[in-house]
Design a protein around this motif. Structure first.
Motif, PDB file in Angstrom:
ATOM      1  N   ILE A 158       1.084  37.707  35.413  1.00 18.22           N
ATOM      2  CA  ILE A 158      -0.121  38.268  34.788  1.00 18.22           C
ATOM      3  C   ILE A 158      -1.094  38.660  35.897  1.00 18.22           C
ATOM      4  N   ASN A 159      -1.867  39.742  35.669  1.00 16.04           N
ATOM      5  CA  ASN A 159      -2.912  40.095  36.636  1.00 16.04           C
ATOM      6  C   ASN A 159      -3.998  39.026  36.609  1.00 16.04           C
ATOM      7  N   THR A 160      -4.714  38.863  37.717  1.00 14.97           N
ATOM      8  CA  THR A 160      -5.705  37.783  37.781  1.00 14.97           C
ATOM      9  C   THR A 160      -6.875  38.021  36.818  1.00 14.97           C
ATOM     10  N   ASP A 161      -7.009  39.268  36.293  1.00 14.04           N
ATOM     11  CA  ASP A 161      -8.055  39.500  35.290  1.00 14.04           C
ATOM     12  C   ASP A 161      -7.532  39.303  33.863  1.00 14.04           C
ATOM     13  N   GLY A 162      -6.277  38.825  33.744  1.00 11.51           N
ATOM     14  CA  GLY A 162      -5.723  38.529  32.423  1.00 11.51           C
ATOM     15  C   GLY A 162      -4.971  39.696  31.794  1.00 11.51           C
ATOM     16  N   SER A 163      -4.947  40.845  32.447  1.00 10.53           N
ATOM     17  CA  SER A 163      -4.227  42.002  31.894  1.00 10.53           C
ATOM     18  C   SER A 163      -2.794  42.032  32.424  1.00 10.53           C
ATOM     19  N   GLY A 164      -1.989  42.944  31.866  1.00 11.03           N
ATOM     20  CA  GLY A 164      -0.667  43.243  32.418  1.00 11.03           C
ATOM     21  C   GLY A 164       0.338  42.114  32.332  1.00 11.03           C
ATOM     22  N   LEU A 165       0.338  41.361  31.229  1.00 13.75           N
ATOM     23  CA  LEU A 165       1.294  40.263  31.075  1.00 13.75           C
ATOM     24  C   LEU A 165       2.728  40.794  31.060  1.00 13.75           C
ATOM     25  N   LEU A 166       3.599  40.205  31.884  1.00 14.98           N
ATOM     26  CA  LEU A 166       4.984  40.670  31.998  1.00 14.98           C
ATOM     27  C   LEU A 166       5.924  39.469  31.997  1.00 14.98           C
ATOM     28  N   GLN A 167       6.911  39.491  31.086  1.00 16.29           N
ATOM     29  CA  GLN A 167       7.888  38.395  31.029  1.00 16.29           C
ATOM     30  C   GLN A 167       9.057  38.717  31.959  1.00 16.29           C
ATOM     31  N   LEU A 168       9.387  37.781  32.860  1.00 16.37           N
ATOM     32  CA  LEU A 168      10.438  38.054  33.852  1.00 16.37           C
ATOM     33  C   LEU A 168      11.788  37.445  33.485  1.00 16.37           C
ATOM     34  N   THR A 169      11.810  36.309  32.783  1.00 19.12           N
ATOM     35  CA  THR A 169      13.092  35.702  32.412  1.00 19.12           C
ATOM     36  C   THR A 169      13.153  35.564  30.899  1.00 19.12           C
ATOM     37  N   GLN A 170      14.365  35.635  30.344  1.00 15.64           N
ATOM     38  CA  GLN A 170      14.557  35.318  28.930  1.00 15.64           C
ATOM     39  C   GLN A 170      16.025  35.077  28.628  1.00 15.64           C
ATOM     40  N   ASN A 171      16.255  34.336  27.532  1.00 13.11           N
ATOM     41  CA  ASN A 171      17.611  33.992  27.062  1.00 13.11           C
ATOM     42  C   ASN A 171      18.439  33.285  28.126  1.00 13.11           C
ATOM     43  N   ASN A 172      17.802  32.491  28.985  1.00 18.18           N
ATOM     44  CA  ASN A 172      18.525  31.816  30.060  1.00 18.18           C
ATOM     45  C   ASN A 172      18.034  30.394  30.280  1.00 18.18           C
ATOM     46  N   GLY A 173      17.794  29.664  29.194  1.00 12.36           N
ATOM     47  CA  GLY A 173      17.452  28.245  29.317  1.00 12.36           C
ATOM     48  C   GLY A 173      16.067  28.016  29.901  1.00 12.36           C
ATOM     49  N   GLU A 174      15.991  26.991  30.771  1.00 13.72           N
ATOM     50  CA  GLU A 174      14.710  26.621  31.369  1.00 13.72           C
ATOM     51  C   GLU A 174      14.579  27.231  32.756  1.00 13.72           C
ATOM     52  N   ASN A 175      13.542  28.025  32.955  1.00  9.29           N
ATOM     53  CA  ASN A 175      13.277  28.666  34.245  1.00  9.29           C
ATOM     54  C   ASN A 175      11.914  28.196  34.714  1.00  9.29           C
ATOM     55  N   LYS A 176      11.886  27.534  35.882  1.00 12.21           N
ATOM     56  CA  LYS A 176      10.670  26.822  36.272  1.00 12.21           C
ATOM     57  C   LYS A 176      10.264  27.111  37.716  1.00 12.21           C
ATOM     58  N   SER A 177       9.075  26.611  38.045  1.00  4.90           N
ATOM     59  CA  SER A 177       8.546  26.553  39.418  1.00  4.90           C
ATOM     60  C   SER A 177       8.620  27.884  40.170  1.00  4.90           C
ATOM     61  N   PRO A 178       8.025  28.975  39.626  1.00  2.00           N
ATOM     62  CA  PRO A 178       8.059  30.245  40.368  1.00  2.00           C
ATOM     63  C   PRO A 178       7.214  30.166  41.640  1.00  2.00           C
ATOM     64  N   SER A 179       7.695  30.820  42.703  1.00  2.02           N
ATOM     65  CA  SER A 179       6.937  30.891  43.952  1.00  2.02           C
ATOM     66  C   SER A 179       7.222  32.245  44.605  1.00  2.02           C
ATOM     67  N   TRP A 180       6.174  32.949  45.016  1.00  2.00           N
ATOM     68  CA  TRP A 180       6.294  34.322  45.542  1.00  2.00           C
ATOM     69  C   TRP A 180       6.858  34.317  46.951  1.00  2.00           C
ATOM     70  N   SER A 181       7.621  35.374  47.262  1.00  2.00           N
ATOM     71  CA  SER A 181       8.024  35.607  48.654  1.00  2.00           C
ATOM     72  C   SER A 181       6.805  36.115  49.415  1.00  2.00           C
ATOM     73  N   PRO A 182       6.787  35.963  50.753  1.00  2.00           N
ATOM     74  CA  PRO A 182       5.593  36.354  51.512  1.00  2.00           C
ATOM     75  C   PRO A 182       5.254  37.841  51.405  1.00  2.00           C
ATOM     76  N   ASP A 183       6.231  38.693  51.077  1.00  2.00           N
ATOM     77  CA  ASP A 183       5.932  40.119  50.927  1.00  2.00           C
ATOM     78  C   ASP A 183       5.597  40.490  49.478  1.00  2.00           C
ATOM     79  N   GLY A 184       5.639  39.503  48.575  1.00  2.00           N
ATOM     80  CA  GLY A 184       5.294  39.763  47.175  1.00  2.00           C
ATOM     81  C   GLY A 184       6.376  40.491  46.394  1.00  2.00           C
ATOM     82  N   GLU A 185       7.520  40.759  47.013  1.00  2.00           N
ATOM     83  CA  GLU A 185       8.577  41.525  46.353  1.00  2.00           C
ATOM     84  C   GLU A 185       9.479  40.654  45.486  1.00  2.00           C
TER      85      GLU A 185
END
Lengths: 438, 152
Positions: A368-395
Motif C-alpha cells: 500500500i502507498n504510505t498515504d493509504g492509496s494504491g492497495l495491491l495484493q501480491l500473494t493469493q491461493n497459496n496458504g500462509e505468506n508472512k514476514s515481507p521484507s523489501w530488497s535494497p533496490d525496492g524491486e
C-alpha cells in the motif's frame, strides 16, 4: 546537550547525504543517456550476455563458471530478457580488435550487449567487460574487475551490480544479505545468506529460540530476539567486534526495526505495558515512542527515519498505523482486512508491505502507498505468506510461505509475480529480513 | 403507476434498513453467545487457565483454578512461580508474543488481587513458540491459548 545534538546530527546527515547522493548523481549523469532513450515502464531490458573469451584450459574453466554466475545473477533480478548470443555476434577477422556485429544483435531484438574476456595473472582473475547499446552501437561501459580465483562470485556480481546501475540508474541487490531464522540444528537460530540464497551462515548458537533478526542499514549491527535468558530479550550484536548488548531486565522484547545505524526500535514491556522504544546500539534506552494501553509492535521506519509504521491493537484487532516521530501524530494506514501485521517500509520510501490474515485462513502479502492509496495484493491461493521484507533496490520482496508444506523463504517482484523458492532444505525458515547494504 | 415505482423504492429501502437494524440489535440482546463450558476438573495445586481467541481477559471458568493456584502459592511460601503466556499457531508470531504476555499478566493480576505477593510471581510469554497440543484444529488451538503455571 540538546543544542550540541541539534548541531551535530544535521552535519552528520549532510556528510552522509554527500556520501550517498553525490556518487549516485555522477553515475546518473553517465547512465542518463541510456536510461533516457528507454521508455518508462517498457518492460525487461533485452540483453545479450555473451560468453567470455579466454585462452588456456584453466582460464576457460573460470570463464565458464563466471558465465554461469553472471547469467544466474542477472536472471535472478528479473530485470532482463536474456537473449542467447547470435553465432556471428563477434567478428574475429581483425585479430587485434574484435568487432561486434551490431546488425546481428538488433536482428534478434537485443537492446544491450555485454561481453568480455578473462585473463589470469599470478592467481588473480581479470575480467574485462564491455557493454554496448545495441541499436546505437555505442560503448556504455568498459571496466576491468579483478579478484582472487576463489572469489569468482564477487567478481561476476561486481559487474552485474554495475550493469544494473548503469541501465536502471538504481542500486542493485548484488552484495546484499538476507538474515532469517532456521531450525536447521534443532533450535531456532539466526542465519544469513546472500540475496540469492547462496552461502548460508549460522550467526547465533544459543540453542534456544531466536526471532526477528534485522541488520542495521550499514550492515554493522544485528538486532534480534532470543529466549536464551528464559524470556524473549532484545540483543544487539556488533557483527565485526562481536560485542553483544542485551536490553531490559524484565518483561518481553518483540520484533526490532532499525531507524538508522545507531538506533533500533523494539517493543519492550518495562513497566508492564507493551510500548515501542528507541534503543541505542549499546543497549541503552534513547526514547519511548508509543504510549498506549494496547499492543504496539513491529516498528518499520521510513528511509529518512522521520516516520514509523507499526502494528497496534488500539482499535481492537491489529491494524497498521504510521507515527511521526517528532510530533507523535499517529494516522491509521490500513482499513481493509481485519488482522493486518508485519509492516515493511520500502527503501524508496513510498510504499509499505504487510500481511493480512484473511477470513479464509490464508495469510497474504499486500503493498500500500504510505498515504493509504494504491492497495495491491501480491500473494493469493497459496496458504500462509508472512514476514515481507523489501530488497535494497525496492524491486523484490523476500517472505515466507507454507505453500509446499513447511514454511520456507521465497522471493517475488514487489509488483507481484515471479514467486520462487529462495533456499532448498528440510528446515523451517522464518522471519527473513533483507539488508540495505552492499 | 410508472411514477409510483421510484417512490415506492425510496420508501422501501430505508424501511428495510430500519427493520434490519432492529432485527440485528434484537438478536444480540436476546441471544448472547453461550458462555464457554467450565473445565471438568479444577486441578489441585497449580493448574493452567485458558483463553478465548485473540483475548487476554480471563474467562469465567478461569476463576476457580486461579483461586486454587493462589491458595497453593500461599501455602507453599518458599516456592516462586512463573506464569507463562501461550497462544495458538494462528496469526503472526510477533503479535502472538505480545498477546501471550497479556495473558500471563491477566492471570498474575488476578492472583495478586487474591493476596499473593507480586514478588513471588514472574511472567513470560512464549507466544506461539511452544504449543501444548500439535493439531491444527480448534481443539488443539483451545489447549494452546493458556496461562501455564510452573514452580520456578
Amino acid at each position: 546537550m540538546f543544542q550540541l545534538f541539534n548541531r551535530v546530527v544535521p552535519s552528520i546527515f549532510f556528510a552522509f547525504f554527500c556520501l550517498v547522493i553525490l556518487p549516485l548523481n555522477l553515475s546518473a549523469a553517465e547512465t542518463g543517456e541510456y536510461i533516457a532513450i528507454r521508455k518508462e515502464g517498457s518492460g525487461n531490458i533485452a540483453l545479450v550476455l555473451d560468453k567470455l573469451d579466454a585462452n588456456g584450459t584453466k582460464e576457460s574453466r573460470f570463464a565458464q563458471s563466471l558465465d554461469t554466475i553472471m547469467y544466474d545473477g542477472l536472471d535472478f533480478t528479473k530485470l532482463f530478457a536474456l537473449i542467447s548470443p547470435p553465432l556471428n555476434v563477434r567478428d574475429y577477422s581483425d585479430k587485434k580488435n574484435v568487432v561486434i556485429n551490431f546488425g546481428a544483435l538488433t536482428s534478434v531484438g537485443a537492446e544491450v550487449y555485454a561481453g568480455g574476456s578473462l585473463t589470469r595473472k599470478s592467481g588473480m582473475i581479470n575480467l574485462d567487460m564491455k557493454v554496448y547499446d545495441a541499436s546505437g552501437s555505442k560503448l556504455l561501459l568498459s571496466k576491468t574487475y579483478t579478484g582472487r580465483e576463489e572469489g569468482l562470485r564477487s567478481i561476476g556480481h561486481a559487474f552485474c551490480a554495475d550493469l544494473v546501475e548503469l541501465l536502471t540508474g538504481k542500486k542493485s541487490v548484488f552484495g546484499s544479505k538476507i538474515v532469517f531464522v532456521s531450525n536447521k540444528n534443532g533450535f531456532k537460530e539466526v542465519y544469513e545468506c546472500d540475496f540469492d540464497g547462496y552461502g548460508v551462515q549460522q550467526l547465533t548458537n544459543a540453542k534456544s529460540i531466536a526471532m526477528n533478526p534485522a541488520i542495521s542499514p550499514d550492515g554493522r549491527s544485528l538486532a534480534y530476539i532470543s529466549f536464551a535468558p528464559g524470556r524473549p530479550t532484545l540483543y544487539i550484536r556488533d557483527l565485526a567486534g562481536g560485542t553483544i548488548a542485551s536490553v531490559g531486565k524484565s518483561g518481553v522484547s518483540i520484533d526490532p526495526g532499525w531507524r538508522n545505524n545507531s538506533e533500533v526500535a523494539a517493543t519492550l514491556s518495562l513497566d508492564g505495558n507493551q510500548a515501542i522504544y528507541l534503543v541505542k546500539t549499546d543497549g541503552s534506552l534513547s526514547k519511548r515512542v508509543t504510549n498506549n494501553k494496547s499492543i504496539d509492535i513491529s516498528p518499520a521506519f521510513s528511509p529518512d527515519g522521520t516516520r514509523m509504521a507499526f502494528v497496534s491493537s488500539r482499535n481492537g484487532l491489529p491494524q497498521i498505523f504510521i507515527q511521526d516521530i517528532q510530533s507523535g501524530l499517529v494516522k491509521r494506514l490500513t482499513f481493509s482486512g481485519r488482522y493486518n501485521t508485519q509492516p515493511s517500509w520500502s527503501p524508496l520510501g513510498d510504499k509499505i508491505a504487510y500481511t493480512t490474515w484473511e477470513k479464509n485462513g490464508e495469510i497474504n502479502i499486500f503493498v500500500i502507498n504510505t498515504d493509504g492509496s494504491g492497495l495491491l495484493q501480491l500473494t493469493q491461493n497459496n496458504g500462509e505468506n508472512k514476514s515481507p521484507s523489501w530488497s535494497p533496490d525496492g524491486e523484490m520482496i523476500v517472505y515466507t510461505s507454507n505453500r509446499q508444506g513447511k514454511e520456507k523463504m521465497y522471493v517475488m517482484s514487489s509488483k507481484g509475480g515471479n514467486e520462487r523458492l529462495l533456499l532448498q532444505g528440510d528446515d523451517l525458515q522464518t522471519q527473513p529480513s533483507w539488508s540495505l547494504f552492499r | 403507476m410508472k411514477t409510483m415505482k421510484p417512490l415506492l423504492r425510496t420508501l422501501f429501502i430505508p424501511t428495510m434498513l430500519f427493520l434490519g437494524a432492529c432485527a440485528c440489535c434484537e438478536e444480540t440482546v436476546v441471544a448472547p453467545p453461550p458462555p464457554p463450558p467450565p473445565p471438568a476438573i479444577v486441578l489441585p495445586g497449580l493448574g493452567d487457565v485458558f483463553y478465548d481467541f485473540d483475548r487476554s481477559e480471563l474467562r469465567a471458568d478461569a476463576v476457580a483454578q486461579l483461586r486454587t493456584n493462589a491458595n497453593w502459592i500461599q501455602a507453599n511460601g518458599t516456592s516462586n512461580v512463573i506464569i507463562e503466556g501461550h497462544c495458538d499457531e494462528r496469526g503472526t508470531s510477533e503479535y502472538n508474543l505480545a498477546l501471550g504476555e497479556r495473558r500471563a499478566n491477566s492471570a498474575k493480576d488476578y492472583v495478586v488481587n487474591l493476596g499473593v505477593s507480586p514478588a513471588r510471581l514472574k511472567t513470560v510469554s512464549f507466544g506461539e513458540e511452544k504449543p501444548f497440543a500439535d493439531g491444527h484444529n480448534e481443539e488443539a488451538w483451545a489447549q494452546n491459548r493458556r496461562a501455564h503455571f510452573v514452580v520456578e
